[in-house]
Every structure is written in C-alpha cells, then in structure tokens.
Write an enzyme that holds these catalytic residues in place. Structure first.
Site: not given
Length: 138
Positions: A53-54
């Site tokens: 979930k950058y």
C-alpha cells in the site's frame, strides 16, 4: 504500482487537505475556537511502514508532515492544527478485513479535546475505546 493511481492517492490524501486548509486560513484566524483537524492513520507512520500500500502510506506521511508544518506556522495565530487517528475503522476500503470499530460507531462517538491543548503543541484524542493509536503528535 501504477503511476496514475499513486498520484490520485497523493492528491486526495495529501494535497487536497493542504489546499483546503490554505483556503480556510483567513476564516480560521478570525474564528473561535481556532481548530483545524485532518484524518490520518497508522499507515502514515514511517516507523511502522511495511511493504505494501505504498501510495496510501506515502500520502498519509505527506499529510502528517504538512499538518505538522501548519501547526507550527499557524501557532502564532492561535490556530490549533491537529491530526486525528481513529484507529482501524471498518470501511469499504478495507472490505473483507476486520476493523476494530465500525464506521457508524466511529461517527457516533463524541470526540473531545484534552484540557491544555493549544496551538503548536501535541494534542490528545480520546473517545474510541477500541482503537489502538489515539495519540498523535502534530
């Protein structure tokens, strides 16, 4: 990771709140009480960054840093800028995962500012008894 989705997330989670804050600045300076609150979460913690979930993580970290800057800059005007971390709330975004609190329950709990909260310093949020991280330093 896809560039357009990443940029959209940055615009929604980091840029939009800063632009809204900037738009509200004159009203906040003239209001009573003088409080601006943004919603953050554990995803914005650089010390807890995991490998997924950058875009969400980067955008919340950018929001946290932006609001921290506003907190310091706007303290001279007596404006309290704060970040609210309600904990892991069950929403459509995390559908299929188990949150600590439902979105309806989260919205119905009365929030309070602890006594002594003032511009430029940390504040405490309390009220969601099942939420993990309820203290956010600004």
């Amino acid at each position: 990771m896809e560039a357009e989705g990443y940029m959209t997330t940055m615009r929604v989670n980091a840029l939009a709140p800063m632009l809204i804050a900037q738009t509200l600045y004159d009203n906040l300076r003239q209001s009573t009480p003088k409080k601006l609150v943004a919603i953050t979460g554990i995803m914005g913690s650089t010390s807890n960054a995991a490998g997924s979930k950058y875009a969400c993580r980067a955008s919340k970290a950018a929001l946290n840093n932006g609001m921290r800057g506003l907190s310091r800059a706007w303290a001279r005007d007596g404006i309290l800028v704060a970040l609210l971390n309600p904990g892991y709330v069950q929403t459509e975004m995390v559908k299929g995962q188990v949150g600590f609190i439902s979105a309806d329950e989260c919205a119905s709990v009365p929030y309070r500012w602890d006594r002594g909260a003032h511009a430029g310093h940390e504040w405490r949020f309390s009220g969601l008894s099942r939420c993990e991280d309820s203290l956010v330093n600004v």
